[in-house]
Design a protein around this motif. Structure first.
Motif, PDB file in Angstrom:
ATOM      1  N   ALA A   1      42.543  -6.812  52.157  1.00  0.00           N
ATOM      2  CA  ALA A   1      43.437  -6.357  53.221  1.00  0.00           C
ATOM      3  C   ALA A   1      44.042  -7.525  54.002  1.00  0.00           C
ATOM      4  O   ALA A   1      45.250  -7.542  54.297  1.00  0.00           O
ATOM      5  CB  ALA A   1      42.680  -5.419  54.166  1.00  0.00           C
ATOM      6  N   GLU A   2      43.214  -8.523  54.348  1.00  0.00           N
ATOM      7  CA  GLU A   2      43.738  -9.656  55.121  1.00  0.00           C
ATOM      8  C   GLU A   2      44.732 -10.477  54.299  1.00  0.00           C
ATOM      9  O   GLU A   2      45.703 -11.011  54.829  1.00  0.00           O
ATOM     10  CB  GLU A   2      42.601 -10.542  55.628  1.00  0.00           C
ATOM     11  CG  GLU A   2      41.721 -11.159  54.553  1.00  0.00           C
ATOM     12  CD  GLU A   2      40.519 -10.314  54.181  1.00  0.00           C
ATOM     13  OE1 GLU A   2      39.535 -10.889  53.666  1.00  0.00           O
ATOM     14  OE2 GLU A   2      40.554  -9.085  54.402  1.00  0.00           O
ATOM     15  N   ALA A   3      44.497 -10.557  52.969  1.00  0.00           N
ATOM     16  CA  ALA A   3      45.436 -11.280  52.102  1.00  0.00           C
ATOM     17  C   ALA A   3      46.740 -10.507  51.968  1.00  0.00           C
ATOM     18  O   ALA A   3      47.822 -11.102  51.892  1.00  0.00           O
ATOM     19  CB  ALA A   3      44.812 -11.511  50.732  1.00  0.00           C
ATOM     20  N   LEU A   4      46.654  -9.169  51.924  1.00  0.00           N
ATOM     21  CA  LEU A   4      47.866  -8.348  51.872  1.00  0.00           C
ATOM     22  C   LEU A   4      48.726  -8.568  53.109  1.00  0.00           C
ATOM     23  O   LEU A   4      49.949  -8.696  53.022  1.00  0.00           O
ATOM     24  CB  LEU A   4      47.493  -6.861  51.768  1.00  0.00           C
ATOM     25  CG  LEU A   4      47.302  -6.277  50.367  1.00  0.00           C
ATOM     26  CD1 LEU A   4      46.903  -4.816  50.460  1.00  0.00           C
ATOM     27  CD2 LEU A   4      48.561  -6.420  49.541  1.00  0.00           C
ATOM     28  N   ALA A   5      48.080  -8.600  54.263  1.00  0.00           N
ATOM     29  CA  ALA A   5      48.814  -8.818  55.507  1.00  0.00           C
ATOM     30  C   ALA A   5      49.490 -10.186  55.487  1.00  0.00           C
ATOM     31  O   ALA A   5      50.660 -10.333  55.889  1.00  0.00           O
ATOM     32  CB  ALA A   5      47.864  -8.696  56.692  1.00  0.00           C
ATOM     33  N   SER A   6      48.776 -11.194  55.008  1.00  0.00           N
ATOM     34  CA  SER A   6      49.338 -12.540  54.921  1.00  0.00           C
ATOM     35  C   SER A   6      50.495 -12.584  53.927  1.00  0.00           C
ATOM     36  O   SER A   6      51.508 -13.256  54.166  1.00  0.00           O
ATOM     37  CB  SER A   6      48.245 -13.523  54.500  1.00  0.00           C
ATOM     38  OG  SER A   6      48.764 -14.823  54.359  1.00  0.00           O
ATOM     39  N   CYS A   7      50.355 -11.859  52.828  1.00  0.00           N
ATOM     40  CA  CYS A   7      51.407 -11.813  51.803  1.00  0.00           C
ATOM     41  C   CYS A   7      52.676 -11.178  52.363  1.00  0.00           C
ATOM     42  O   CYS A   7      53.780 -11.702  52.181  1.00  0.00           O
ATOM     43  CB  CYS A   7      50.906 -11.032  50.594  1.00  0.00           C
ATOM     44  SG  CYS A   7      52.032 -11.011  49.193  1.00  0.00           S
ATOM     45  N   ARG A   8      52.530 -10.071  53.066  1.00  0.00           N
ATOM     46  CA  ARG A   8      53.700  -9.388  53.640  1.00  0.00           C
ATOM     47  C   ARG A   8      54.369 -10.256  54.701  1.00  0.00           C
ATOM     48  O   ARG A   8      55.593 -10.283  54.822  1.00  0.00           O
ATOM     49  CB  ARG A   8      53.273  -8.038  54.220  1.00  0.00           C
ATOM     50  CG  ARG A   8      52.911  -7.020  53.133  1.00  0.00           C
ATOM     51  CD  ARG A   8      52.352  -5.731  53.715  1.00  0.00           C
ATOM     52  NE  ARG A   8      53.299  -5.030  54.574  1.00  0.00           N
ATOM     53  CZ  ARG A   8      54.293  -4.245  54.138  1.00  0.00           C
ATOM     54  NH1 ARG A   8      54.457  -4.073  52.823  1.00  0.00           N
ATOM     55  NH2 ARG A   8      55.103  -3.650  54.978  1.00  0.00           N
ATOM     56  N   ASP A   9      53.549 -10.975  55.450  1.00  0.00           N
ATOM     57  CA  ASP A   9      54.103 -11.873  56.457  1.00  0.00           C
ATOM     58  C   ASP A   9      54.902 -12.993  55.795  1.00  0.00           C
ATOM     59  O   ASP A   9      55.986 -13.359  56.259  1.00  0.00           O
ATOM     60  CB  ASP A   9      52.954 -12.443  57.299  1.00  0.00           C
ATOM     61  CG  ASP A   9      53.459 -13.312  58.445  1.00  0.00           C
ATOM     62  OD1 ASP A   9      54.332 -12.836  59.208  1.00  0.00           O
ATOM     63  OD2 ASP A   9      52.995 -14.460  58.575  1.00  0.00           O
TER      64      ASP A   9
END
Length: 899
Positions: free
Chosen positions: A314-322
């Motif tokens: 989840a934290e990597a997904l947020a970073s990816c979208r950012d």
């Protein structure tokens, strides 16, 4: 507080040590610390599959250091990789440390982390667990299966099929894929067909191209226009017709990104886009995972690279979208994160996909800090990960139905327009074929009823093509689709096929060698079940069920061994002639191909009396005449498929040597085509190298081959000659008794003095006393997976597989020694157990004997007194078995399972 952390590699240990601080000591096991000894009986089915484990010499030293550190520790953290192999390494470490008695007051826990970053490591340390006994059981089952198949089936091959090397549970099925594809290609019969393209223009003179799809009211199938005559008739009908647009249909279409990388998709894409082999891809990825020096700090750049999961934390997904919003804008960001599900058979989605540890660390920021290969692979992983969460590409696809006025001829034009590039702005998946992009063609504006003018009608001839040979990418993809093996083993399996000369690579495609085809044909004839794709896949499913805790590992082994051992037993009385008869029939489409003149392809072209059949010699298989010794005709197995059969009628005269006046001919023998000068008992001959196509051997090339060795010049330092030649191991350059391989046959004839001196200098680097060079090096051992080498020892030449050394009898011809013969000698030596001399070594402590004995007679007493101690050392072996069976440290966490 004193804590010890054990990982596999020194690089990983160095990185983790920086993050944990002074209260932690991080040590490396250097991978597996013990394995099954390379001798028969290491896995005993009759004793409910009990196993012997052996710690090799290097690991014994490391284990002594680890035991010393652990003995005074408060806690021990087993931090090996987060997969089945990593779990097995932790289990082995625990077993050995318990046997050493150093864990009595030490709290032992297993920790895992998916990436080598400070946050991931600290989180892993804060959330320890016990060893996963199901994963260990799955490892034990796989290791036992691979050992039993390799150690049981390989000797059968050596006895019944001389020249064969080894067989393996996954290896042999993968080889069958390559051989089956080769047979498809060789037996393929091309079929002619025609298409008709029509170049047209609109009233505004805009151009488009349409394809004939209907004639006289009948829809055209692929082979409807099967020859030039029918295509010309269609062309005439089109030229006489007047066309208009009957209907135009436009539909929006979306192309979605591919999921982030798994082990197998990374290997496939690195093969397509970077030209990396699967082995090289994993080696580079390992470095990126373990950590590299980035600005003075060791940083793990990607997550764990052995995985078949496609999810992202989840934290990597947020970073990816950012990162997408920052680099490409909100238009490229979907409303919500994309979720992916693995399509591969038997996928285990316990781990994340392969991704960068920091999605904001762009590839260009690492330029100059990574090697070229590391940067290319990181760039590929970064782009694939970011693209997997980007918006879809949007197209408008248009299809125009064009008809003649009399409605008897119909054409179709298709095309598309890209409306939004989406993820294609960053990344597009590679392809194995070179086909046109389906979204590349753009149609002009068309409306129903619009008249179109015909400018040109172009009939085009085509022939159906055989399926392409497998590349590394397509073979890995096929293995994954069929559920053969596991992604983490693909690289090593494909490397074994190459190392054993079962296949060769040509333009990055796998081509089955004669040895590989023979082994596959033998296994299909006598062990068919064990090279069936469905059987291998179902066995993989059972192994996965073991790791899930739904079935006992010994239950799987019992079921497998019951049938497998019976199949092996059934071949004991099998004669080599029976094997050859079976292989003659099975390989007939390959080795006895129909002749153009209609004669029997098995009729001997030399004596016209004997019949050709498969023969087995010391150097492998060949085709020979049944009228031997009256007729000595031989040829290679593959000659009929490669063009060598053009020499079947006898020698081919290509000219006369101006120096000797003798005829120069091309001939074929059991070792392939060769050049011969003149006739007689011992005429001069030169083999034609494999990388020189037979059709390229003209008179000049033949004379050049016969003239070898070639003197390049005198070495500027020694003054001795430098020569080039072609030996049994390929082209080489030699000087003063030293030999260095050359890249290609052409180098033998073109290399100059300066380059030859450089090649010799580079080839001789590192040849010091510390590492004796082998006299010869064969392929890998099917048991130890280590190279088999011919060495020179103080007592004469010997062969070794890295574990067992076997002295060669004086009768053995060293030049003719094959891998199979070396393996058989090693296996025979291993079966005898340790030598008497070696067994006495631990008991014979000479320093103690010297102190006790002032007289010569006392020495035998000292030796005799030491015998009981030697017996004690031997008696410890059952204890090791008991430890392996009881698994005391992990028993508390093990689920009750039927055995």
């Amino acid at each position: 507080m004193n804590n010890v952390v054990i990982v596999e590699s020194p690089a990983k240990a160095k990185t983790i040590n920086k993050y944990l601080g002074k209260d932690y000591q991080v040590l490396a096991s250097f991978g597996h610390i013990r394995d099954l000894p390379s001798k028969d009986g290491s896995v005993r089915p009759d004793e409910d599959f009990s196993m012997d484990w052996e710690v090799d010499r290097d690991s014994q030293k490391r284990m002594a250091e680890i035991a010393k550190a652990v003995k005074g520790a408060d806690k021990l953290f087993l931090a090996t990789d987060p997969d089945r192999e990593g779990e097995a390494i932790s289990w082995h470490l625990l077993e050995v440390l318990q046997a050493k008695g150093v864990l009595k007051k030490v709290e032992t826990k297993r920790v895992v982390f998916n990436e080598i970053t400070k946050s991931a490591i600290l989180k892993g340390i804060d959330n320890p667990r016990d060893i996963d006994i199901e994963l260990v059981d799955a490892y034990l089952a796989r290791r036992a299966l691979d050992y039993l198949v390799g150690f049981t089936l390989s000797p059968v091959l050596w006895r019944k099929l001389p020249g064969a090397r080894s067989a393996g549970r996954v290896q042999s099925v993968s080889l069958r894929l390559v051989c089956d594809r080769e047979l498809e290609i060789e037996t393929f019969v091309a079929q002619e067909y025609w298409t008709v393209l029509v170049d047209m223009t609109t009233p505004e003179q805009a151009a488009l191209t349409a394809r004939l799809v209907e004639l006289d009211g009948k829809k055209l199938e692929k082979f409807t226009l099967g020859n030039a005559g029918s295509a010309d008739e269609a062309r005439a009908r089109i030229a006489q017709s007047v066309f208009h647009v009957a209907q135009v249909e436009s539909k929006p279409a979306r192309r979605f990104p591919q999921p982030p990388f798994t082990t197998s998709t990374l290997q496939q894409e690195a093969s397509r886009k970077l030209g990396f082999s699967a082995t090289r891809t994993m080696q580079v990825a390992q470095k990126l995972y373990e950590g590299l020096d980035i600005g003075g700090e060791t940083v793990g750049l990607i997550t764990y690279m052995r995985t078949d999961g496609v999810s992202i934390a989840a934290e990597a997904l947020a970073s990816c979208r950012d990162a997408i919003e920052q680099n490409f804008g909100k238009n490229y960001l979907p409303p919500s994160p994309r979720e992916y599900k693995a399509k591969a058979k038997n996928a285990q989605e316990a781990h994340e996909a392969i991704r960068p540890t920091d999605l904001h660390r762009k590839p260009e920021s690492l330029a100059g800090m990574l090697t070229d290969e590391q940067l290319k692979l990181y760039d590929l992983i970064w782009k694939r990960t970011i693209a997997s969460q980007m918006e879809a590409a949007v197209f408008e696809r248009t299809s125009a139905d064009i008809r003649s006025v009399d409605n008897k001829v119909a054409l179709r034009a298709t095309g598309s327009v890209q409306k939004f590039d989406g993820f294609l702005k960053l990344y597009q998946e590679g392809r194995d074929d070179a086909g046109e992009d389906e979204d590349a063609n753009i149609l002009p504006a068309l409306t129903s009823g619009m008249d179109l003018a015909t400018r040109d009608v172009r009939p085009e001839q085509h022939f159906t093509e055989p399926p392409p040979r497998y590349s590394e990418a397509s073979l890995v993809k096929k293995m994954e689709e069929l559920g053969i093996g596991r992604p983490s083993t693909y690289a090593s399996v494909l490397q074994v096929l190459r190392d054993r000369s079962y296949v060769r690579m040509d333009k990055n495609r796998f081509i089955a060698e004669d040895k590989g085809r023979l082994v596959t044909a033998f296994l299909e004839s006598f062990f068919r079940r064990y090279v069936e794709y469905d059987f291998t896949a179902s066995l993989e499913e059972k192994l996965d069920e073991i790791s899930a805790g739904t079935i006992g590992w010994k239950e799987v082994l019992r079921a497998f061994w019951s049938d497998f051992s019976a199949s092996v037993e059934a071949t004991k009385d099998l004669r080599v002639t029976e094997v050859l008869d079976k292989l003659n029939d099975l390989l007939a489409p390959f080795i006895f191909r129909p002749t153009e003149d209609g004669r029997d392809p098995r009729s001997c072209p030399t004596c016209n009396v004997g019949s050709l059949s498969l023969k087995i010699g010391k150097f492998g298989a060949f085709i020979g005449c049944s009228n031997y010794p009256e007729c000595r005709y031989t040829r290679q197995m593959a000659d009929s498929a490669t063009g060598g059969d053009e020499l079947a009628e006898g020698p081919k005269l290509i000219g006369t040597d101006p120096a000797s006046g003798l005829d120069v001919t091309i001939r074929t023998g059991r070792f392939g085509p060769y050049i011969q000068l003149g006739e007689g008992d011992k005429p001069k001959r030169a083999s034609i190298p494999r990388d020189v196509p037979l059709e390229n051997v003209d008179f000049d090339k033949a004379i050049a081959l016969l003239s070898l060795p070639r003197e390049v010049g005198l070495h500027p330092e020694s003054g001795k000659p430098i020569t080039t030649a072609i030996g049994r191991y390929g082209p080489y350059v030699s000087h003063d008794g030293k030999f260095v391989s050359l890249q290609s046959t052409e180098d033998v004839f073109t290399i100059g003095l300066n380059r030859a001196v450089t090649v010799i200098a580079e080839g001789n680097k590192g040849r010091g006393r510390s590492a004796p060079e082998p006299l010869r090096q064969f392929g890998d051992s099917p048991v130890t997976s280590k190279p088999v080498k011919l060495m020179s020892g103080r007592f004469g030449p010997y062969v070794t597989d890295g574990t067992t050394n076997a002295t060669l009898p004086a009768s053995v011809n060293l030049d003719a020694l094959t891998l199979d013969e070396a393996l058989a000698i090693i296996a025979a030596r291993a079966a005898k157990g340790p030598s008497t001399k070696s067994a006495r070594k631990p008991a014979a402590k000479k320093p103690a004997a010297k102190k006790a004995a002032a007289k010569p007679k006392a020495a035998p007493k000292a030796t005799a007194a030491k015998k009981p101690a030697a017996k004690k050392a031997v008696a410890k072996k059952p204890a090791a078995k008991t430890t392996a069976a009881k698994k005391p440290a992990v028993k508390k966490t093990a689920k009750a399972k039927p055995e």
